[in-house]
Design an enzyme around this catalytic site. Structure first.
Site, mmCIF file in Angstrom:
data_model
loop_
_atom_site.group_PDB
_atom_site.id
_atom_site.type_symbol
_atom_site.label_atom_id
_atom_site.label_comp_id
_atom_site.label_asym_id
_atom_site.label_seq_id
_atom_site.Cartn_x
_atom_site.Cartn_y
_atom_site.Cartn_z
ATOM 1 N N HIS A 100 67.309 -53.336 -67.662
ATOM 2 C CA HIS A 100 67.446 -54.119 -68.898
ATOM 3 C C HIS A 100 66.514 -55.321 -68.928
ATOM 4 O O HIS A 100 66.288 -55.989 -67.916
ATOM 5 C CB HIS A 100 68.908 -54.507 -69.162
ATOM 6 C CG HIS A 100 69.547 -55.447 -68.189
ATOM 7 N ND1 HIS A 100 69.524 -56.806 -68.351
ATOM 8 C CD2 HIS A 100 70.265 -55.224 -67.063
ATOM 9 C CE1 HIS A 100 70.204 -57.377 -67.355
ATOM 10 N NE2 HIS A 100 70.654 -56.440 -66.563
ATOM 11 N N ASP A 111 68.079 -60.833 -62.480
ATOM 12 C CA ASP A 111 68.930 -59.905 -63.247
ATOM 13 C C ASP A 111 68.397 -59.896 -64.676
ATOM 14 O O ASP A 111 68.685 -60.811 -65.426
ATOM 15 C CB ASP A 111 70.376 -60.400 -63.183
ATOM 16 C CG ASP A 111 71.323 -59.560 -64.039
ATOM 17 O OD1 ASP A 111 70.927 -58.483 -64.493
ATOM 18 O OD2 ASP A 111 72.459 -60.018 -64.255
ATOM 19 N N GLU A 138 71.940 -55.536 -72.545
ATOM 20 C CA GLU A 138 72.845 -55.100 -71.482
ATOM 21 C C GLU A 138 73.904 -56.159 -71.214
ATOM 22 O O GLU A 138 75.087 -55.857 -71.015
ATOM 23 C CB GLU A 138 72.048 -54.831 -70.195
ATOM 24 C CG GLU A 138 72.848 -54.133 -69.085
ATOM 25 C CD GLU A 138 73.552 -55.083 -68.123
ATOM 26 O OE1 GLU A 138 74.296 -54.611 -67.266
ATOM 27 O OE2 GLU A 138 73.375 -56.316 -68.236
ATOM 28 N N GLU A 139 73.472 -57.412 -71.219
ATOM 29 C CA GLU A 139 74.365 -58.501 -70.819
ATOM 30 C C GLU A 139 75.510 -58.736 -71.805
ATOM 31 O O GLU A 139 76.462 -59.439 -71.492
ATOM 32 C CB GLU A 139 73.566 -59.801 -70.623
ATOM 33 C CG GLU A 139 72.532 -59.742 -69.497
ATOM 34 C CD GLU A 139 73.144 -59.708 -68.097
ATOM 35 O OE1 GLU A 139 74.380 -59.715 -67.987
ATOM 36 O OE2 GLU A 139 72.365 -59.661 -67.129
ATOM 37 N N ASP A 170 69.294 -52.179 -61.262
ATOM 38 C CA ASP A 170 69.826 -53.499 -61.590
ATOM 39 C C ASP A 170 70.088 -54.271 -60.296
ATOM 40 O O ASP A 170 69.741 -53.812 -59.213
ATOM 41 C CB ASP A 170 71.109 -53.341 -62.430
ATOM 42 C CG ASP A 170 71.304 -54.481 -63.425
ATOM 43 O OD1 ASP A 170 70.964 -55.633 -63.094
ATOM 44 O OD2 ASP A 170 71.828 -54.240 -64.523
ATOM 45 N N HIS A 190 73.478 -64.551 -62.160
ATOM 46 C CA HIS A 190 73.725 -65.298 -63.405
ATOM 47 C C HIS A 190 73.601 -66.810 -63.214
ATOM 48 O O HIS A 190 73.975 -67.570 -64.097
ATOM 49 C CB HIS A 190 75.069 -64.937 -64.058
ATOM 50 C CG HIS A 190 75.039 -63.580 -64.701
ATOM 51 N ND1 HIS A 190 75.996 -63.142 -65.587
ATOM 52 C CD2 HIS A 190 74.157 -62.562 -64.609
ATOM 53 C CE1 HIS A 190 75.696 -61.905 -65.988
ATOM 54 N NE2 HIS A 190 74.585 -61.533 -65.398
HETATM 55 CO CO CO Z 1 73.674 -59.528 -65.540
HETATM 56 ZN ZN ZN Z 2 71.851 -56.838 -64.874
#
Ligand code: CO
Ligand code: ZN
Length: 326
Positions: free
Chosen positions: A60, A163, A193-194, A216, A302
């Site tokens: 992503h 990420d 995606e998030e 990922d 994150h």
């Molecule tokens: Co993420």
């Molecule tokens: Zn991810």
């Protein structure tokens, strides 16, 4: 490969605003794939034609961020989350908007317990002294991303947005290595995606591959007093057994393990109790698609400073190349 990762991680691309990342990847793969298209969700689909099995790889392009909900009369911004924002670590972080405006996240000082410091109690200071002045810099609905330099130190990468720009970099690098195969390979750079694995859903529906992998990041179990988990940073990319969104198809999982063992690539088995990946929506698209995943063990996911090991990244590329050959 570090330069590629640096360039991708520093590109602006919160969920729904992945255009700049897509442009960059498109340029990197120009002339290296047989076909490039973008679907209505913004997914970038790069195809290497073949007569064999249709294999889809998804990474992503979007990153987590904040979205401006309200600007007060003194020029402070109120905001909500785009994707999963850990509230206790965002205070004091810088965010940057698409036009370059930078703000600092801070909180109402009358909070007695930091556990009560929810996003509604926080604000972003862009240094404006009135609503009028602020509105010249930022508008309601604008999204900001973390500021976080990309550093290579002792074989480890520290950066914002590993990420999942790491996954994107792995797909780009794999496509560039151009492995000899009859299989038809779909390098898919997904959107949103998030916020719920959204782009991958339409991408998979448009392709209906014979099998799919999500590339990922995943958590690790190797920091002080963390939750028990067998995955460690630097011990190889993971072969996903499950995460919260998918249970890997046994044949896909076995094909990955076979590939790793054949080429002597270190790997770890991943059982993630938290977090999902694009495989979560791909495997239940159309009549069902055998899916699995490869993850890069990553600390502080994150956060503005995520950390991963370059060896794991390189080994993920090698594993993917072997997987393609089948
Ligand atoms: Co993420
Ligand atoms: Zn991810």
């Amino acid at each position: 490969m570090f330069e590629l990762i640096k360039s991708l991680t520093q590109t602006y691309g919160p969920s729904g605003n992945e255009k700049k990342v897509a442009e960059k990847i498109k340029n990197l793969l120009k002339g290296k794939v047989d076909e490039t298209r973008t679907d209505a969700m913004g997914n970038l689909i790069c195809v290497k034609k073949g007569s064999g099995k249709k294999i889809m790889f998804a990474a992503h392009m979007d990153e987590i961020g904040i979205i401006v909900t309200y600007i007060d009369e003194n020029g402070f911004l109120r905001f909500g989350n785009v994707g999963g924002l850990p509230q206790l670590i965002i205070m004091g972080q810088r965010v940057r908007f698409e036009n370059g405006t930078v703000g600092v996240i801070w909180y109402e000082e009358n909070i007695d317990n930091m556990k009560n410091a929810t996003l509604e109690k926080m604000y972003i200071d862009i240094g404006a002294s009135s609503r009028e002045e602020a509105e010249k810099m930022v508008k309601v609905g604008d999204m900001g991303i973390f500021v976080g330099e990309t550093v290579l130190q002792n074989g480890k990468i520290i950066s914002k947005a590993l990420d999942d720009r790491l996954g994107c970099a792995i797909l780009v690098e794999t496509a560039l290595r151009n492995v000899e195969t009859d299989n038809e390979i779909y390098y898919v750079f997904t959107t949103q995606e998030e916020v719920g694995l959204r782009g991958a859903k339409t991408a998979a529906f448009g392709i209906v591959p014979d099998m799919a992998l999500a590339l990922d990041v995943c958590d690790t179990g190797d920091t002080p007093n963390c939750k028990p988990m067998s995955v460690k940073m630097g011990k190889g990319p993971t072969v996903k057994i499950k995460d919260r969104s998918v249970i890997s198809h046994p044949e896909v999982k076995d094909r990955l393990i076979r590939a790793a063992e054949k080429a002597n690539i270190p790997y770890q088995l991943e059982v993630s109790l938290y977090g999902g990946t694009d495989a979560g929506s791909i495997h239940i698209t159309a009549g069902g698609i055998p899916s699995g995943g490869i993850s890069i063990p990553t600390r502080f996911i994150h956060d503005a400073s995520e950390m991963a090991d370059m060896n794991d990244v390189e080994n993920a590329v090698r594993l993917l190349c072997e997987f393609i050959k089948g």
